[in-house]
Motif scaffolding. Structure first.
Motif, PDB file in Angstrom:
ATOM      1  N   LEU A 144       0.810  -1.217   0.000  1.00  0.00           N
ATOM      2  CA  LEU A 144       0.000   0.000   0.000  1.00  0.00           C
ATOM      3  C   LEU A 144       0.841   1.264   0.000  1.00  0.00           C
ATOM      4  O   LEU A 144       1.975   1.275   0.486  1.00  0.00           O
ATOM      5  CB  LEU A 144      -0.910   0.006   1.233  1.00  0.00           C
ATOM      6  CG  LEU A 144      -1.844  -1.188   1.392  1.00  0.00           C
ATOM      7  CD1 LEU A 144      -2.651  -1.045   2.679  1.00  0.00           C
ATOM      8  CD2 LEU A 144      -2.751  -1.350   0.194  1.00  0.00           C
ATOM      9  N   GLY A 145       0.247   2.351  -0.493  1.00  0.00           N
ATOM     10  CA  GLY A 145       0.865   3.669  -0.432  1.00  0.00           C
ATOM     11  C   GLY A 145       0.657   4.272   0.948  1.00  0.00           C
ATOM     12  O   GLY A 145      -0.052   3.718   1.787  1.00  0.00           O
ATOM     13  N   ALA A 146       1.243   5.425   1.203  1.00  0.00           N
ATOM     14  CA  ALA A 146       1.212   6.041   2.527  1.00  0.00           C
ATOM     15  C   ALA A 146      -0.214   6.340   2.994  1.00  0.00           C
ATOM     16  O   ALA A 146      -0.574   6.051   4.139  1.00  0.00           O
ATOM     17  CB  ALA A 146       2.044   7.315   2.532  1.00  0.00           C
ATOM     18  N   GLU A 147      -1.045   6.910   2.134  1.00  0.00           N
ATOM     19  CA  GLU A 147      -2.423   7.233   2.528  1.00  0.00           C
ATOM     20  C   GLU A 147      -3.243   5.968   2.748  1.00  0.00           C
ATOM     21  O   GLU A 147      -4.051   5.900   3.677  1.00  0.00           O
ATOM     22  CB  GLU A 147      -3.080   8.108   1.462  1.00  0.00           C
ATOM     23  CG  GLU A 147      -2.511   9.504   1.391  1.00  0.00           C
ATOM     24  CD  GLU A 147      -3.169  10.340   0.308  1.00  0.00           C
ATOM     25  OE1 GLU A 147      -4.161   9.902  -0.296  1.00  0.00           O
ATOM     26  OE2 GLU A 147      -2.667  11.444   0.056  1.00  0.00           O
ATOM     27  N   GLU A 148      -3.036   4.969   1.899  1.00  0.00           N
ATOM     28  CA  GLU A 148      -3.748   3.702   2.070  1.00  0.00           C
ATOM     29  C   GLU A 148      -3.310   3.002   3.349  1.00  0.00           C
ATOM     30  O   GLU A 148      -4.132   2.397   4.038  1.00  0.00           O
ATOM     31  CB  GLU A 148      -3.505   2.791   0.864  1.00  0.00           C
ATOM     32  CG  GLU A 148      -4.104   3.315  -0.423  1.00  0.00           C
ATOM     33  CD  GLU A 148      -3.626   2.532  -1.630  1.00  0.00           C
ATOM     34  OE1 GLU A 148      -2.446   2.121  -1.671  1.00  0.00           O
ATOM     35  OE2 GLU A 148      -4.445   2.332  -2.542  1.00  0.00           O
ATOM     36  N   LYS A 149      -2.016   3.096   3.683  1.00  0.00           N
ATOM     37  CA  LYS A 149      -1.522   2.504   4.928  1.00  0.00           C
ATOM     38  C   LYS A 149      -2.155   3.183   6.132  1.00  0.00           C
ATOM     39  O   LYS A 149      -2.489   2.525   7.118  1.00  0.00           O
ATOM     40  CB  LYS A 149       0.006   2.615   5.018  1.00  0.00           C
ATOM     41  CG  LYS A 149       0.723   1.582   4.196  1.00  0.00           C
ATOM     42  CD  LYS A 149       2.214   1.730   4.340  1.00  0.00           C
ATOM     43  CE  LYS A 149       2.893   0.775   3.376  1.00  0.00           C
ATOM     44  NZ  LYS A 149       4.300   1.017   3.230  1.00  0.00           N
ATOM     45  N   ALA A 150      -2.327   4.504   6.064  1.00  0.00           N
ATOM     46  CA  ALA A 150      -2.951   5.229   7.178  1.00  0.00           C
ATOM     47  C   ALA A 150      -4.389   4.772   7.374  1.00  0.00           C
ATOM     48  O   ALA A 150      -4.816   4.510   8.506  1.00  0.00           O
ATOM     49  CB  ALA A 150      -2.889   6.731   6.931  1.00  0.00           C
ATOM     50  N   SER A 151      -5.134   4.651   6.299  1.00  0.00           N
ATOM     51  CA  SER A 151      -6.519   4.186   6.385  1.00  0.00           C
ATOM     52  C   SER A 151      -6.585   2.754   6.891  1.00  0.00           C
ATOM     53  O   SER A 151      -7.410   2.410   7.746  1.00  0.00           O
ATOM     54  CB  SER A 151      -7.179   4.305   5.008  1.00  0.00           C
ATOM     55  OG  SER A 151      -8.450   3.736   5.014  1.00  0.00           O
ATOM     56  N   PHE A 152      -5.704   1.899   6.361  1.00  0.00           N
ATOM     57  CA  PHE A 152      -5.648   0.500   6.783  1.00  0.00           C
ATOM     58  C   PHE A 152      -5.292   0.414   8.272  1.00  0.00           C
ATOM     59  O   PHE A 152      -5.903  -0.355   9.019  1.00  0.00           O
ATOM     60  CB  PHE A 152      -4.614  -0.244   5.932  1.00  0.00           C
ATOM     61  CG  PHE A 152      -4.425  -1.671   6.320  1.00  0.00           C
ATOM     62  CD1 PHE A 152      -5.318  -2.643   5.896  1.00  0.00           C
ATOM     63  CD2 PHE A 152      -3.357  -2.058   7.113  1.00  0.00           C
ATOM     64  CE1 PHE A 152      -5.151  -3.963   6.250  1.00  0.00           C
ATOM     65  CE2 PHE A 152      -3.175  -3.367   7.477  1.00  0.00           C
ATOM     66  CZ  PHE A 152      -4.076  -4.332   7.051  1.00  0.00           C
ATOM     67  N   ALA A 153      -4.310   1.210   8.712  1.00  0.00           N
ATOM     68  CA  ALA A 153      -3.889   1.198  10.113  1.00  0.00           C
ATOM     69  C   ALA A 153      -5.028   1.625  11.031  1.00  0.00           C
ATOM     70  O   ALA A 153      -5.235   1.029  12.099  1.00  0.00           O
ATOM     71  CB  ALA A 153      -2.682   2.111  10.315  1.00  0.00           C
ATOM     72  N   ASN A 154      -5.790   2.643  10.644  1.00  0.00           N
ATOM     73  CA  ASN A 154      -6.928   3.092  11.467  1.00  0.00           C
ATOM     74  C   ASN A 154      -7.976   1.992  11.598  1.00  0.00           C
ATOM     75  O   ASN A 154      -8.507   1.764  12.680  1.00  0.00           O
ATOM     76  CB  ASN A 154      -7.550   4.356  10.879  1.00  0.00           C
ATOM     77  CG  ASN A 154      -6.648   5.556  11.030  1.00  0.00           C
ATOM     78  OD1 ASN A 154      -5.772   5.596  11.883  1.00  0.00           O
ATOM     79  ND2 ASN A 154      -6.850   6.546  10.176  1.00  0.00           N
ATOM     80  N   ALA A 155      -8.274   1.309  10.500  1.00  0.00           N
ATOM     81  CA  ALA A 155      -9.259   0.231  10.543  1.00  0.00           C
ATOM     82  C   ALA A 155      -8.768  -0.933  11.396  1.00  0.00           C
ATOM     83  O   ALA A 155      -9.529  -1.508  12.188  1.00  0.00           O
ATOM     84  CB  ALA A 155      -9.580  -0.245   9.126  1.00  0.00           C
ATOM     85  N   LEU A 156      -7.494  -1.275  11.265  1.00  0.00           N
ATOM     86  CA  LEU A 156      -6.936  -2.380  12.049  1.00  0.00           C
ATOM     87  C   LEU A 156      -6.869  -2.017  13.529  1.00  0.00           C
ATOM     88  O   LEU A 156      -7.171  -2.850  14.392  1.00  0.00           O
ATOM     89  CB  LEU A 156      -5.560  -2.764  11.518  1.00  0.00           C
ATOM     90  CG  LEU A 156      -4.903  -3.988  12.145  1.00  0.00           C
ATOM     91  CD1 LEU A 156      -5.787  -5.222  12.002  1.00  0.00           C
ATOM     92  CD2 LEU A 156      -3.558  -4.252  11.497  1.00  0.00           C
ATOM     93  N   LEU A 157      -6.495  -0.778  13.848  1.00  0.00           N
ATOM     94  CA  LEU A 157      -6.473  -0.341  15.244  1.00  0.00           C
ATOM     95  C   LEU A 157      -7.873  -0.387  15.863  1.00  0.00           C
ATOM     96  O   LEU A 157      -8.031  -0.785  17.019  1.00  0.00           O
ATOM     97  CB  LEU A 157      -5.897   1.079  15.355  1.00  0.00           C
ATOM     98  CG  LEU A 157      -4.388   1.193  15.275  1.00  0.00           C
ATOM     99  CD1 LEU A 157      -3.963   2.650  15.189  1.00  0.00           C
ATOM    100  CD2 LEU A 157      -3.728   0.510  16.459  1.00  0.00           C
TER     101      LEU A 157
END
Length: 171
Positions: A144-157
């Motif tokens: 994933l790109g940086a913005e996608e990683k941020a969204s993914f991280a929020n959902a996983l958290l």
């Protein structure tokens, strides 16, 4: 009268999180054929012009460029077969990685003991995500790109927080 939910080992826990990550490839197989056809035609025309000027060895080097481009795209298409599946219930976090060769590796942990670690660059955003548990560290979401990683991280958290709070059963 409401009944208690079955909490035995045969019960299926609800999934709190599920994601399948695959590398993004912007060029389809047909696009690859068109690109190689165009580059090959242009290289052939340029090589033919050099041949007619008497510099015939240059003709072969134009062919090598097309071959190198084709090999690079074949490697890229092979890597596109990689995938990463992350799923979580209240009692289990599972990461299943499939390599380009079809080899499967799994990492399983209790979500109560898993921590999500981020490596953040002040300008680029999130560079890497890691799942950390029991002294083990697993890099995830590298596709994933940086913005996608941020969204993914929020959902996983959010899912990890839900797992820590426990299952919410409504009889």
């Amino acid at each position: 009268m409401a009944t208690e939910p079955d909490l035995g080992p045969d019960s299926t826990e609800p999934k709190l999180f599920s994601a399948r990550l695959r590398p993004h490839r912007a060029l389809s197989h047909n696009g690859f054929l068109i690109l190689i056809g165009l580059v090959g035609s242009a290289s052939f025309a340029a090589g033919l012009a050099f041949w007619m000027m008497g510099a015939w060895p240059v003709f072969g080097f134009f062919g090598l460029d097309v071959l190198a481009l084709a090999v690079a795209f074949k490697v890229s298409f092979a890597r596109a077969r990689e995938s990463e599946e992350i799923s979580m219930t209240c009692s289990q976090l599972r990461v299943r990685r499939t390599s380009a060769r079809g080899e499967v590796a799994e990492w399983v942990a209790n979500p109560l003991w898993v921590r999500l670690e981020k490596k953040v660059h002040h300008e680029a955003g999130i560079e890497r995500l890691y799942l950390v548990s029991s002294g083990r560290r697993l890099a995830i979401a590298s596709f994933l790109g940086a913005e996608e990683k941020a969204s993914f991280a929020n959902a996983l958290l959010a899912a990890l927080d839900t797992a820590r709070r426990g299952p919410l059963y409504q009889p």
